[in-house]
Design a protein around this motif. Structure first.
Motif, short mmCIF file in Angstrom:
data_model
loop_
_atom_site.label_atom_id
_atom_site.label_comp_id
_atom_site.label_asym_id
_atom_site.label_seq_id
_atom_site.Cartn_x
_atom_site.Cartn_y
_atom_site.Cartn_z
N ARG A 59 0.86 -1.19 0.00
CA ARG A 59 0.00 0.00 0.00
C ARG A 59 0.89 1.23 0.00
O ARG A 59 1.86 1.30 0.76
CB ARG A 59 -0.92 0.01 1.23
CG ARG A 59 -1.80 1.25 1.36
CD ARG A 59 -2.76 1.12 2.53
NE ARG A 59 -3.55 2.33 2.69
CZ ARG A 59 -4.52 2.48 3.58
NH1 ARG A 59 -4.82 1.48 4.40
NH2 ARG A 59 -5.20 3.62 3.68
N ILE A 60 0.54 2.19 -0.83
CA ILE A 60 1.32 3.43 -0.94
C ILE A 60 0.38 4.60 -0.73
O ILE A 60 -0.65 4.72 -1.41
CB ILE A 60 1.99 3.54 -2.33
CG1 ILE A 60 2.94 2.35 -2.55
CG2 ILE A 60 2.73 4.86 -2.46
CD1 ILE A 60 3.36 2.18 -3.99
N GLU A 61 0.72 5.46 0.23
CA GLU A 61 -0.08 6.64 0.51
C GLU A 61 0.78 7.89 0.30
O GLU A 61 1.73 8.13 1.04
CB GLU A 61 -0.61 6.60 1.94
CG GLU A 61 -1.67 5.54 2.19
CD GLU A 61 -2.99 5.85 1.51
OE1 GLU A 61 -3.24 7.04 1.19
OE2 GLU A 61 -3.78 4.91 1.30
N HIS A 62 0.44 8.68 -0.71
CA HIS A 62 1.09 9.97 -0.93
C HIS A 62 0.37 10.99 -0.07
O HIS A 62 -0.73 11.42 -0.40
CB HIS A 62 1.02 10.34 -2.42
CG HIS A 62 1.73 11.61 -2.75
ND1 HIS A 62 1.59 12.25 -3.97
CD2 HIS A 62 2.61 12.37 -2.03
CE1 HIS A 62 2.33 13.34 -3.98
NE2 HIS A 62 2.97 13.44 -2.82
N VAL A 63 0.99 11.37 1.05
CA VAL A 63 0.28 12.15 2.07
C VAL A 63 0.58 13.64 2.02
O VAL A 63 0.02 14.40 2.82
CB VAL A 63 0.57 11.59 3.48
CG1 VAL A 63 -0.02 10.19 3.63
CG2 VAL A 63 2.07 11.57 3.79
N GLY A 64 1.44 14.08 1.10
CA GLY A 64 1.70 15.50 1.01
C GLY A 64 3.07 15.80 0.44
O GLY A 64 3.70 14.95 -0.20
N ASP A 65 3.51 17.04 0.66
CA ASP A 65 4.81 17.47 0.16
C ASP A 65 5.93 16.87 1.00
O ASP A 65 5.69 16.15 1.98
CB ASP A 65 4.89 19.01 0.19
CG ASP A 65 3.91 19.66 -0.78
OD1 ASP A 65 3.59 19.02 -1.81
OD2 ASP A 65 3.47 20.78 -0.50
N LEU A 66 7.15 17.19 0.63
CA LEU A 66 8.32 16.66 1.33
C LEU A 66 8.23 16.97 2.82
O LEU A 66 7.99 18.11 3.23
CB LEU A 66 9.58 17.28 0.73
CG LEU A 66 10.90 16.60 1.06
CD1 LEU A 66 10.89 15.15 0.61
CD2 LEU A 66 12.04 17.34 0.38
N GLY A 67 8.42 15.96 3.64
CA GLY A 67 8.29 16.07 5.10
C GLY A 67 7.01 15.44 5.61
O GLY A 67 6.95 15.00 6.76
N ALA A 68 5.99 15.36 4.76
CA ALA A 68 4.70 14.80 5.18
C ALA A 68 4.80 13.31 5.45
O ALA A 68 4.19 12.79 6.38
CB ALA A 68 3.64 15.08 4.12
N GLY A 69 5.58 12.59 4.63
CA GLY A 69 5.75 11.16 4.85
C GLY A 69 6.41 10.87 6.18
O GLY A 69 6.02 9.93 6.89
#
Length: 296
Positions: A156-166
């Protein structure tokens, strides 16, 4: 595709094994070259520095232990930022503070490379099986470029925002489980007067609404250790768990957010690490606490 893996500790090695298994040409670098030997013996190419690794590969996956390690590897005289980065793709899977991830990724982007963070949920076995949880931060374009590789590593891959969000999301994901291992040790302590066999006790505690999914896999190991067996294989090191809790507390402080339960758990992990359990599995904090002097 030629993929470099920068950092071949437990997780970095497992990720490299997965990439080799799905057919990629793998190159590696590690501060301690001895840790690359199993991968080199399996066909990976060893590079002498992070900069050489970047220049010799199309994509580089970074998996390092902590903020200090990433600072050193990115900014050393032969580090990542000294490489010819233009056109490369960097995927940093380290679990570090969000501000550190941004400070590492920013200069990479400025030199014309793609940069994606993807700290992951899961330990070495899911990494080798391509079943990690990927928590992604970065631009839409860079994430789209990284996606074919991430899909080979993650269920599962979740793109949660800009750099730093992960990185923010990863600290949030790890925090409850690590607090649970300390809470489990405390639960085991108050169960001592029952004198139940360890396997029965753990079975009962596992079959409750408060138990995390991880208990299904780690519970039997904990029961064996409670029964006198030696500490088993390390899936997620106690030293890494201590670092993650410290990162969460530090990041919470930067937001003026109080994390009192996390801070208390961190002190217990630090005590266990000081007692020589840093290389043991994080669940050793549970068994140690139940045996700790003063908990009799």
């Amino acid at each position: 595709m030629k993929i470099g893996v920068c950092g071949t500790g437990r997780m970095g090695s497992a990720i490299a094994q997965r990439m080799m298994a799905v057919g990629h040409d793998i190159a590696v670098w590690n501060r301690n070259p001895a840790k690359t030997k199993p991968l080199v013996d399996a066909g990976a190419k060893l590079f002498a520095s992070p900069a050489e690794l970047v220049e010799g590969c199309d994509v580089v996956i970074v998996m390092l232990l902590n903020d200090a390690a990433t600072e050193a590897v990115y900014r050393a005289p032969d580090g990542i930022l000294k490489a010819k980065l233009s056109g490369k793709l960097m995927i940093d899977m380290s679990t570090i503070r969000p501000d550190s991830m941004k400070s590492n990724g920013g200069p990479v982007l400025q030199q014309g490379a793609g940069f994606v963070e993807c700290p992951v949920g899961g330990s070495t076995a899911p990494a080798r099986e391509g079943k990690l949880l990927g928590l992604v931060g970065g631009s839409n374009a860079d994430v789209a470029r990284a996606m074919p590789i991430l899909e080979q590593l993650c269920r599962r891959i979740e793109h949660v925002g800009d750099l730093g969000a992960g990185s923010m999301m990863k600290l949030a994901v790890n925090l409850p489980l690590l607090v649970y291992w300390q809470a489990l040790g405390e639960a085991l302590t108050i169960c001592k007067p029952l004198n139940l066999p360890p396997d029965r006790l753990i079975d009962i505690l596992t079959d409750t609404s408060g138990a995390p999914a991880a208990m299904k896999g780690r519970g039997p190991v904990i029961a064996r250790v409670l029964g006198g067996a030696p500490l088993g294989e390390t899936a997620f090191g106690l030293n890494a768990a201590t670092k993650d809790l410290a990162c969460a507390v530090q990041f919470g402080a930067s937001l003026h957010a109080e994390l009192p339960v996390t801070a208390s758990a961190l002190a217990c992990y630090e005590e266990a690490e000081a007692a020589g359990l840093g290389d043991a599995d994080a669940t050793a904090v549970s068994t140690r606490w139940s045996r700790r002097q003063g908990n009799a």
